[in-house]
Write an enzyme that holds these catalytic residues in place. Structure first.
Site, PDB file in Angstrom:
ATOM      1  N   ASP A 614     -55.072  14.420 -14.136  1.00  7.02           N
ATOM      2  CA  ASP A 614     -54.239  13.948 -15.236  1.00  7.02           C
ATOM      3  C   ASP A 614     -53.015  14.848 -15.356  1.00  7.02           C
ATOM      4  O   ASP A 614     -52.985  15.957 -14.808  1.00  7.02           O
ATOM      5  CB  ASP A 614     -55.021  13.939 -16.555  1.00  7.02           C
ATOM      6  N   ASP A 685     -56.274   9.331 -13.522  1.00  4.81           N
ATOM      7  CA  ASP A 685     -55.792   9.043 -14.873  1.00  4.81           C
ATOM      8  C   ASP A 685     -54.307   9.373 -14.938  1.00  4.81           C
ATOM      9  O   ASP A 685     -53.736   9.928 -14.001  1.00  4.81           O
ATOM     10  CB  ASP A 685     -56.581   9.885 -15.880  1.00  4.81           C
TER      11      ASP A 685
END
Length: 843
Positions: A614, A685
């Site tokens: 992420d 993500d």
């Protein structure tokens, strides 16, 4: 500002052959702005092209950076990644259930092709609305259903000639030559076809008397006033039409817009009256705010404040100089009260994107209402609770609102006419889909395994279960830092911590205590410097409150300057009635920060590395961002993780620095197991809307090629790889008989997309409101796993987040990556020490 002033009545557009005729609803604009009260001769009021044209031209555009919300699964991001050999992506394992969704089926699928034309006028007409008015004289020729944005024409009728020439008059009786040039057909298989359907839907919703604010429609007549906080909530709808597995479905989500009743002028008046500080303080409090101007229902971002101009300043409009005071009185019947207030400057972002020209919009502070919440408001518990009582709807309330919207749309004559003109009809009932509920997973502790429970919460099992792994000599060398006046609270905390940890198999010995005599940030930092001389395994700091500067300084000293895990506990925690429960959670965190594991799940695959990635922007410099990668080191063997962080550009959505992080994780795995992983599942993500194609072309393919090279160096075949895009912020909802579906609910049909290998998973229980499923899009897989095994593996991975004894919304590696990236981007602003890579220091 009185309400009637901000909501002046709109007047019909006047046509004018000069460039100033574009004025229609935005404030005056300038291409080059100069701080002079005499006015800029190049300033003139303008209007942009219609929103329908912007929807067509900008639908595929990425916005918002790496963590932008993706409402309906990347609405126009079409990428066919469904493997040809995948006959069915539906699983079979689990208990079948019938679920209701927030989709409505398009009952009569249009059997027409959309014809695309380009329209030109001679002489040229600058004002798009005037163009629309001139062309509307030929509505019968164009057909009952057509869309025209001032430049592009879409209709179901094909003219015989490639170029059709018509004539028409404006309201001022000026005659124009209209040239309609055939561009091509838009078939049902093209993504642009769905864009046109969305425009038709937006046109039909105009009959509902909703206001367009930003990109969504809201109902100000149904506003909810929260007067004690000077705020309004406007209920509204986010909608999208898209081809799903079998049908074209209309997705509808209930949303709310936060509208503050205070204006920018109110904020300015609260700023310091000291002339030396006033302007700087105004800019600090005003810049980057999003405001709404009620007279045209438009939103703007404030980019600057011009203290050199006031509403008395003039600009050129229709051949004469006019002041802002006179302009707003003439145009909107709005009387500006304070003629000495400065002016606000907003960059016309849409115009700049289309023409690369720098155009600025001039705004009046007292006419600009602030939207959204600032950080102070978000931390106000009473405010957030007051808001959530209206916005947090349970499943029954949400489905009732969805049906009410459908009924309103199908019973409003203007809306019905638009849909009928295009031969479109919506189902009156929400779309249903058969889902499956996967069975409970077993949680593995040191002395046995227990089922996760119906609500996927195993907190109570810590009363009689020991953590899976703990240090053999316990926590024997550690330190605490606390103010002298809080010595009693420190004793209470330590006693509770000893008891809680002992029951879970973690022996905690008495720490070395460093008592300080004030709670200033520098005092804590100096005490930490004293602590590290004795080489502690961990430092716990008892702090009086949630001071962000102090917290960041403690974390930075521990993770950047040193390599010592830290635990920060607030004084409020020690006075909580549920102190033993809190002490249990702290003990679990301490065990993790030492590099050990509290629990595990049963995992049938060996040689597996799961990766989460992420990105978080730096709060100090919005041009910088930090990418965090978390990798498991074969959870079947030693149940440990590896973490690494790298700095990247906030606009580097495709994360060009990703491979070096993966290579580090592979080397760590090889160091621990004397071999490389045979399987890798990458949960990606932080993917921005509209970037799937770029992600596949530049990131997935790059990883595949580099894995081949890396494994070839040790004479191995490349590992089996699955690359899965995780989307947690979705508008998709589904319900089970008016309730939230339980954890483990899978949906892989009807509302999924035919060109993708995707599924939805509800992995956690929510106590309030409506649960949000997470979308998983398998961009690439050579794993050889069946869809149900891929789904079950993903659900298992949601049981391993050690900050919470329950399931999480996304796989644990994603949650860890988000936690670490946020810590670095918000508090550290530097790369942590490598010595911490095998510890959960970021929990």
């Amino acid at each position: 500002m009185a309400d009637d002033q901000g909501r002046g009545r709109r007047r019909p557009l006047n046509e004018d052959d000069s460039s100033t005729s574009r004025g229609s609803g935005d404030g005056p604009r300038v291409k080059v702005f100069r701080g002079s009260s005499s006015g800029d001769p190049r300033a003139d009021p303008r209007i942009e092209a219609s929103r329908e044209r912007r929807a067509l031209e900008e639908a595929p555009r990425r916005e918002g950076g790496p963590t932008e919300r993706k409402p309906w699964g990347d609405q126009y991001d079409y990428l066919n990644t469904r493997p040809a050999e995948l006959v069915s992506k539906k699983g079979t394992d689990g208990v079948p259930v019938m679920l209701q969704t927030n989709f409505f089926r398009l009952k009569t699928k249009p059997e027409w092709r959309i014809v695309h034309y380009h329209v030109e006028f001679e002489p040229s007409i600058e004002n798009p609305r005037v163009r629309m008015g001139v062309l509307s004289n030929h509505a019968n020729l164009l057909g009952s259903g057509y869309l025209f944005d001032g430049l592009q024409l879409f209709t179901t009728r094909k003219f015989e000639q490639e170029i059709t020439v018509l004539s028409g008059k404006s309201k001022l009786d000026i005659e124009y030559k209209i040239s309609i040039k055939f561009v091509g057909f838009i078939s049902c298989a093209e993504p642009r076809f769905l864009q046109v359907l969305n425009l038709i839907l937006r046109r039909s919703m105009k009959g509902l008397n909703l206001e367009l604010v930003g990109r969504n429609l809201f109902d100000p007549r149904a506003k909810i006033e929260i007067r004690e906080f000077k705020m309004e909530l406007w209920p509204g709808y986010e909608t999208s039409i898209r081809q799903h597995e079998k049908d074209i479905l209309l997705g509808t989500e209930i949303t709310h817009k936060v509208m503050r009743t205070e204006t920018i002028y109110d904020i300015m008046r609260r700023c310091s009256h000291n002339p030396a500080r006033h302007q700087d303080e105004v800019r600090v409090n005003v810049l980057d705010l999003i405001v709404l101007t009620d007279y045209n229902n438009r939103t703007y971002r404030i980019n600057d404040v011009d203290f050199g101009q006031t509403p008395k300043s003039t600009f050129s409009c229709k051949g004469r100089d006019i002041s802002f005071v006179e302009y707003y009185l003439t145009k909107y019947n709005i009387r500006i009260r304070d003629h000495n207030q400065p002016l606000l400057i907003s960059k016309n972002r849409d115009k700049a994107l289309k023409t690369n020209a720098s155009e600025l919009v001039v705004l009046i502070p007292e006419l600009c209402r602030v939207t959204g919440l600032n950080a102070e408001m978000r931390s106000n518990f009473q405010l957030m609770r007051a808001m959530s009582s209206y916005t947090r709807m349970n499943p029954k309330q949400r489905t009732d609102r969805l049906r009410a919207f459908n009924h309103r749309l199908q019973n409003t004559p203007e809306s019905v006419k638009v849909l009928r003109d295009w031969n479109m009809e919506l189902d009156k009932n929400v779309t249903e889909v058969q889902g499956r509920i996967i069975g409970q997973q077993n949680i593995v502790f040191h002395n046995g395994k227990v089922p996760a429970g119906e609500n996927a919460d195993w907190q109570r099992h810590f009363r009689d279960q020991r953590m899976l792994t703990t240090p053999s000599d316990g926590l024997d060398r550690w330190a605490v830092i606390a103010p002298q006046r809080n010595s009693h609270e420190l004793r209470t905390l330590l006693d509770s911590l000893y008891r809680a940890a002992s029951g879970m198999g973690l022996r905690i010995r008495s720490p070395q205590e460093f008592i300080i005599y004030d709670d200033r940030t520098g005092t804590y930092v100096r005490a930490m410097d004293d602590c590290v001389r004795s080489d502690p395994k961990l430092i716990l700091c008892l702090v009086p409150n949630d001071n962000a500067e102090r917290y960041s300084s403690i974390k930075k000293r521990g993770y950047v300057d040193r390599a010592v895990p830290t635990q920060v506990v607030t004084l409020k925690t020690t006075k909580n009635r549920s102190l033993m429960s809190i002490a249990t959670k702290i003990a679990i965190q301490l065990n993790c920060k030492l590099g050990y594991t509290p629990w595990m799940i049963e995992l049938p695959l060996s040689g597996l590395m799961t990766i989460g990635f992420d990105i978080a922007k730096s709060t100090r410099d919005r041009k910088r961002a930090y990418g965090a990668l978390i990798a498991s080191m074969d959870l079947q063997q030693n149940s440990t993780y590896f973490s690494t962080v790298t700095e990247c550009s906030a606009f580097d959505v495709l994360a060009n620095t990703l491979w070096p992080m993966i290579a580090k994780a592979l080397r760590q795995y090889q160091h621990e197991h004397r071999k490389l992983p045979s399987r890798i599942v990458f949960y990606r993500d932080g993917v921005s809307s509209g970037s799937l194609k770029q992600l596949f072309e530049f990131e997935v393919k790059d990883i595949i090629e580099k894995l081949k090279t890396e494994y070839a160096r040790v004479q191995l075949s490349p590992p089996q790889l699955a690359y899965i895009v995780v989307t947690r912020s979705m508008n998709t909802r589904f319900f089970l008989n008016g309730q939230n579906p339980p954890p483990g609910t899978i949906v892989d049909d009807v509302i999924t997309l035919p060109e993708r290998y995707d599924f939805y998973l509800v992995s956690q229980q929510v106590r309030q409101g409506t649960v949000s499923p997470t979308s998983y899009n398998v961009l690439y897989s050579s794993m050889g796993l069946s869809p149900e095994k891929m789904q079950k593996l993903t659900y298992k991975m949601c049981h391993l987040y050690y900050n919470w004894s329950g399931t999480t919304r996304v796989p644990a590696v994603c949650q860890y990556a988000k936690k670490l990236a946020t810590l670095v981007g918000t508090n550290l602003h530097s790369i942590p020490q490598n010595a911490l890579e095998k510890k959960f220091y970021y929990l």
